[in-house]
Write a protein that holds these residues in place. Structure first.
Motif, PDB file in Angstrom:
ATOM      1  N   GLU A   3       0.811  -1.084  -0.119  1.00  0.00           N
ATOM      2  CA  GLU A   3       0.091  -0.152  -0.056  1.00  0.00           C
ATOM      3  C   GLU A   3       0.785   1.301   0.037  1.00  0.00           C
ATOM      4  O   GLU A   3       0.617   2.158  -0.567  1.00  0.00           O
ATOM      5  N   MET A   4       2.039   1.229   0.857  1.00  0.00           N
ATOM      6  CA  MET A   4       2.763   2.446   0.907  1.00  0.00           C
ATOM      7  C   MET A   4       3.520   2.807  -0.316  1.00  0.00           C
ATOM      8  O   MET A   4       3.593   4.160  -0.707  1.00  0.00           O
ATOM      9  N   PHE A   5       3.821   1.694  -1.091  1.00  0.00           N
ATOM     10  CA  PHE A   5       4.456   2.043  -2.311  1.00  0.00           C
ATOM     11  C   PHE A   5       3.516   2.322  -3.463  1.00  0.00           C
ATOM     12  O   PHE A   5       3.932   2.727  -4.796  1.00  0.00           O
ATOM     13  N   LYS A   6       2.396   2.862  -3.106  1.00  0.00           N
ATOM     14  CA  LYS A   6       1.544   3.548  -4.181  1.00  0.00           C
ATOM     15  C   LYS A   6       1.976   4.870  -4.107  1.00  0.00           C
ATOM     16  O   LYS A   6       1.549   6.100  -5.117  1.00  0.00           O
ATOM     17  N   PHE A   7       2.513   5.413  -2.815  1.00  0.00           N
ATOM     18  CA  PHE A   7       2.995   6.924  -2.778  1.00  0.00           C
ATOM     19  C   PHE A   7       2.302   8.028  -2.553  1.00  0.00           C
ATOM     20  O   PHE A   7       2.542   9.067  -2.412  1.00  0.00           O
ATOM     21  N   PRO A 145       7.427  -2.088  -8.272  1.00  0.00           N
ATOM     22  CA  PRO A 145       8.621  -2.024  -9.161  1.00  0.00           C
ATOM     23  C   PRO A 145       8.940  -0.637  -9.441  1.00  0.00           C
ATOM     24  O   PRO A 145      10.252  -0.301  -9.587  1.00  0.00           O
ATOM     25  N   TYR A 146       8.278   0.270  -9.049  1.00  0.00           N
ATOM     26  CA  TYR A 146       8.520   1.670  -9.210  1.00  0.00           C
ATOM     27  C   TYR A 146       9.335   2.321  -8.514  1.00  0.00           C
ATOM     28  O   TYR A 146      10.346   2.990  -8.761  1.00  0.00           O
ATOM     29  N   TYR A 147       9.772   1.848  -7.128  1.00  0.00           N
ATOM     30  CA  TYR A 147      10.685   2.061  -6.409  1.00  0.00           C
ATOM     31  C   TYR A 147      11.940   1.868  -6.840  1.00  0.00           C
ATOM     32  O   TYR A 147      12.900   2.834  -6.936  1.00  0.00           O
ATOM     33  N   PHE A 148      12.076   0.451  -7.060  1.00  0.00           N
ATOM     34  CA  PHE A 148      13.549   0.049  -7.749  1.00  0.00           C
ATOM     35  C   PHE A 148      13.773   0.659  -8.697  1.00  0.00           C
ATOM     36  O   PHE A 148      14.933   0.674  -9.154  1.00  0.00           O
ATOM     37  N   LYS A 167      14.171   6.538 -20.636  1.00  0.00           N
ATOM     38  CA  LYS A 167      13.354   5.832 -20.729  1.00  0.00           C
ATOM     39  C   LYS A 167      12.748   5.017 -19.454  1.00  0.00           C
ATOM     40  O   LYS A 167      11.780   4.759 -19.510  1.00  0.00           O
ATOM     41  N   VAL A 168      13.522   4.740 -18.525  1.00  0.00           N
ATOM     42  CA  VAL A 168      12.999   4.152 -17.517  1.00  0.00           C
ATOM     43  C   VAL A 168      12.284   5.187 -16.719  1.00  0.00           C
ATOM     44  O   VAL A 168      11.067   4.774 -16.095  1.00  0.00           O
ATOM     45  N   GLY A 169      12.713   6.459 -16.728  1.00  0.00           N
ATOM     46  CA  GLY A 169      12.288   7.475 -15.754  1.00  0.00           C
ATOM     47  C   GLY A 169      10.775   7.567 -16.431  1.00  0.00           C
ATOM     48  O   GLY A 169       9.811   7.932 -15.684  1.00  0.00           O
ATOM     49  N   LEU A 170      10.617   7.781 -17.665  1.00  0.00           N
ATOM     50  CA  LEU A 170       9.415   8.137 -18.427  1.00  0.00           C
ATOM     51  C   LEU A 170       8.340   6.958 -18.064  1.00  0.00           C
ATOM     52  O   LEU A 170       6.942   7.226 -17.792  1.00  0.00           O
ATOM     53  N   ARG A 171       8.841   5.661 -18.022  1.00  0.00           N
ATOM     54  CA  ARG A 171       8.108   4.602 -17.803  1.00  0.00           C
ATOM     55  C   ARG A 171       7.479   4.578 -16.137  1.00  0.00           C
ATOM     56  O   ARG A 171       6.217   4.294 -15.886  1.00  0.00           O
ATOM     57  N   VAL A 172       8.427   4.709 -15.334  1.00  0.00           N
ATOM     58  CA  VAL A 172       8.202   4.980 -13.956  1.00  0.00           C
ATOM     59  C   VAL A 172       6.792   6.120 -13.783  1.00  0.00           C
ATOM     60  O   VAL A 172       5.930   6.005 -13.071  1.00  0.00           O
ATOM     61  N   LEU A 173       7.102   7.183 -14.250  1.00  0.00           N
ATOM     62  CA  LEU A 173       6.394   8.397 -14.302  1.00  0.00           C
ATOM     63  C   LEU A 173       4.870   7.827 -14.957  1.00  0.00           C
ATOM     64  O   LEU A 173       3.983   8.573 -14.555  1.00  0.00           O
ATOM     65  N   PHE A 179       5.400   9.228  -7.014  1.00  0.00           N
ATOM     66  CA  PHE A 179       6.502   8.994  -6.495  1.00  0.00           C
ATOM     67  C   PHE A 179       7.517  10.201  -6.997  1.00  0.00           C
ATOM     68  O   PHE A 179       8.202  10.247  -8.152  1.00  0.00           O
ATOM     69  N   TYR A 180       7.425  11.284  -6.141  1.00  0.00           N
ATOM     70  CA  TYR A 180       8.363  12.626  -6.601  1.00  0.00           C
ATOM     71  C   TYR A 180       9.789  12.220  -6.849  1.00  0.00           C
ATOM     72  O   TYR A 180      10.310  12.974  -7.557  1.00  0.00           O
ATOM     73  N   ALA A 181      10.434  11.176  -6.197  1.00  0.00           N
ATOM     74  CA  ALA A 181      11.565  11.110  -6.351  1.00  0.00           C
ATOM     75  C   ALA A 181      12.061  10.515  -7.715  1.00  0.00           C
ATOM     76  O   ALA A 181      13.428  10.852  -8.112  1.00  0.00           O
ATOM     77  N   SER A 182      11.330  10.186  -8.415  1.00  0.00           N
ATOM     78  CA  SER A 182      11.286   9.815  -9.893  1.00  0.00           C
ATOM     79  C   SER A 182      11.585  10.922 -10.810  1.00  0.00           C
ATOM     80  O   SER A 182      12.048  10.796 -11.866  1.00  0.00           O
ATOM     81  N   TYR A 183      10.993  12.032 -10.263  1.00  0.00           N
ATOM     82  CA  TYR A 183      10.958  13.207 -11.240  1.00  0.00           C
ATOM     83  C   TYR A 183      12.432  13.493 -11.490  1.00  0.00           C
ATOM     84  O   TYR A 183      12.655  14.386 -12.369  1.00  0.00           O
ATOM     85  N   ARG A 184      13.219  13.803 -10.499  1.00  0.00           N
ATOM     86  CA  ARG A 184      14.496  14.550 -10.433  1.00  0.00           C
ATOM     87  C   ARG A 184      15.549  14.015 -11.231  1.00  0.00           C
ATOM     88  O   ARG A 184      16.083  14.724 -12.156  1.00  0.00           O
TER      89      ARG A 184
END
Length: 245
Positions: A3-7, A145-148, A167-173, A179-184
């Protein structure tokens, strides 16, 4: 604790309630305290914390409690290592925790994954990617999977592989914009690639939820990197149009 990994804020609050209820039912559950500490770190990272300093103190207390209850719990040790790096920027202690976790269980996916994140903080991109590959082998059906994958984006970006990072970052987004850490790292890599049309709406969205985000904020809040790596990270942010302060 998927649940927490939905962020989202609601998901974090819901996960906190579940952990509170679980620990009330079983106050000797070591991993429960560890995941509660991790959740508090997510609140800090996401900007949900009303009192980050108090939460940092609580994180230390929760980790201490978890390891007092079970000093040989590999997952608890892996989480402790991650929080030593993320909260206290003590990479040496973090690596010691990961080493202990992996001596107990060489197949602990969290130990490999969290160690990869610490290696990102240390500027060791290739080592981080190797560890992420090992983590994925141990946990092929990763429930969050979004975290790692964000760690993978960071490692690619720090290593200068900006096309792969984007490529990876756009997929996560696309799959989890909460998950705001993926934006930077994505913003930095898109800046290096000169893909301004793509970066502008991403930066606008991040500023909408974290209006304080700037180069100065990044340097103050991100675990310290070596000077050369930090300069490249910041250079990408500037190229993307991130303000200085």
């Amino acid at each position: 604790m998927t649940e927490m990994f939905k962020f989202s804020r609601g998901a974090i609050e819901g996960a906190g309630q579940i952990l509170s209820d679980t620990l009330a039912f079983d106050p000797d559950l070591s991993e429960g305290y560890s995941w509660f500490a991790f959740l508090k770190s997510v609140e800090i990272g996401q900007g949900f914390s009303d009192n980050p300093e108090a939460d940092r103190e609580q994180i230390s207390s929760l980790i201490l409690k978890a390891l007092e209850l079970d000093p040989y719990n590999d997952t608890a040790l892996a989480i402790a290592g991650h929080l030593e790096a993320f909260i206290h920027h003590d990479f040496e202690s973090a690596l010691d925790y990961f080493d202990r976790a992996l001596k107990i269980n060489l197949y602990c996916a969290y130990a490999w994954g969290f160690s990869a994140i610490t290696h990102c903080y240390m500027g060791k991109a290739e080592e981080a990617l190797e560890m992420l590959s090992k983590s994925r082998k141990m946990m092929p059906f990763d429930p969050h999977p979004y975290y790692f994958d964000t760690a993978r984006c960071i490692a690619y970006m720090l290593g200068g592989w900006h096309e792969e990072a984007a490529k990876v970052g756009l997929r996560v987004l696309r799959n989890n914009p909460n998950f705001y850490a993926s934006y930077r790292p994505l913003i930095s890599s898109l800046g290096h690639l000169g893909r301004q049309e793509e970066v502008e709406p991403i930066l606008e969205k991040l500023k909408g939820v974290q209006p304080e985000f700037s180069v100065e904020w990044h340097l103050a809040n991100y675990p310290p990197l070596d000077e050369e790596t930090a300069e490249e990270y910041v250079k990408g942010l500037r190229l993307a149009g991130v303000s200085e302060e």
